[in-house]
Design an enzyme around this catalytic site. Sequence first.
Site, PDB file in Angstrom:
ATOM      1  N   LEU A 172     -33.656  29.977 -57.431  1.00  0.00           N
ATOM      2  CA  LEU A 172     -33.328  30.047 -56.135  1.00  0.00           C
ATOM      3  C   LEU A 172     -34.083  29.461 -55.022  1.00  0.00           C
ATOM      4  O   LEU A 172     -35.295  29.360 -55.353  1.00  0.00           O
ATOM      5  CB  LEU A 172     -33.291  31.820 -55.756  1.00  0.00           C
ATOM      6  CG  LEU A 172     -32.613  32.661 -56.727  1.00  0.00           C
ATOM      7  CD1 LEU A 172     -32.812  34.267 -56.240  1.00  0.00           C
ATOM      8  CD2 LEU A 172     -31.163  32.433 -56.843  1.00  0.00           C
ATOM      9  N   CYS A 173     -33.213  28.947 -54.158  1.00  0.00           N
ATOM     10  CA  CYS A 173     -34.007  27.971 -53.207  1.00  0.00           C
ATOM     11  C   CYS A 173     -34.482  29.029 -51.913  1.00  0.00           C
ATOM     12  O   CYS A 173     -33.646  29.118 -51.195  1.00  0.00           O
ATOM     13  CB  CYS A 173     -32.913  26.914 -52.890  1.00  0.00           C
ATOM     14  SG  CYS A 173     -33.581  25.887 -51.433  1.00  0.00           S
ATOM     15  N   LEU A 174     -35.696  29.242 -51.785  1.00  0.00           N
ATOM     16  CA  LEU A 174     -36.140  30.063 -50.758  1.00  0.00           C
ATOM     17  C   LEU A 174     -37.284  29.423 -50.426  1.00  0.00           C
ATOM     18  O   LEU A 174     -37.950  28.558 -50.892  1.00  0.00           O
ATOM     19  CB  LEU A 174     -36.339  31.658 -51.009  1.00  0.00           C
ATOM     20  CG  LEU A 174     -35.049  32.379 -51.802  1.00  0.00           C
ATOM     21  CD1 LEU A 174     -35.673  33.340 -52.338  1.00  0.00           C
ATOM     22  CD2 LEU A 174     -34.075  32.295 -50.643  1.00  0.00           C
TER      23      LEU A 174
END
Length: 259
Positions: free
Chosen positions: A93-95
């Site tokens: 996940l791109c956070l």
Amino acid sequence: MSSNSVKRAPTTATQRLKQDYLRIKKDPVPYICAEPLPSNILEWHYVVRGPEMTPYEGGYYHGKLIFPREFPFKPPSIYMITPNGRFKCNTRLCLSITDFHPDTWNPAWSVSTILTGLLSFMVEKGPTLGSIETSDFTKRQLAAQSLVFNLKDKVFCELFPEVVEEIKQKQKAQDELSSRPQALPLPDVVPDGETHHGQHGLPLLNGHAPGAGPHLAGLQQANRHHGLLGGALANLFVIVGFAAFAYTVKYVLRSIAQE
């Protein structure tokens, strides 16, 4: 955590993750619990309980954090395992708190900080790499299905026995509720100790009319007799009146003829 997990990770990462583990046990993150693998302290698993007033309410969402050997100087990667309608499963996940953004990472951030940020982004609707768009209805369906899904996961069951028991109790309650027969509404029911009047003016004691069945049948029969008697009397009055009128006319005509 076993001694093997300590040997596999660098001293700095191990010490820091141990501290974070003690901190998260002492001060748990709302809606989230987390455990490292006994064999590898660099891999943590978490469970998010769907917050109230969200499409995720009632759901249980299993995922994992993979920490680099350079932690806390480099951020971890985050994965979601349970289908949820917000993130792709088994996808990084791109956070801002993940290894997609090492430039924004702060070494002071703990595991609690990471999980809090994940939950905050989960309940929002902003797009990112690894996120998906689904309706609230779909998210609620997945929330209900998450119970059975997680119980099939061996790692989930081994790391979170308390959550497993919680899910089983919830399933048991749902099964008992669905197996209950639907209760039919009772007419003219009033609270205990009160007396109201229902149809035909009958008193209702504790929600039921005492002797209502026989009494009501008697009233109905009496009403039928009363109607028949009233009709007969009316016919009799008409006949008597007509006879009196005929007699009067006959008397008047006879008097005129005599004159």
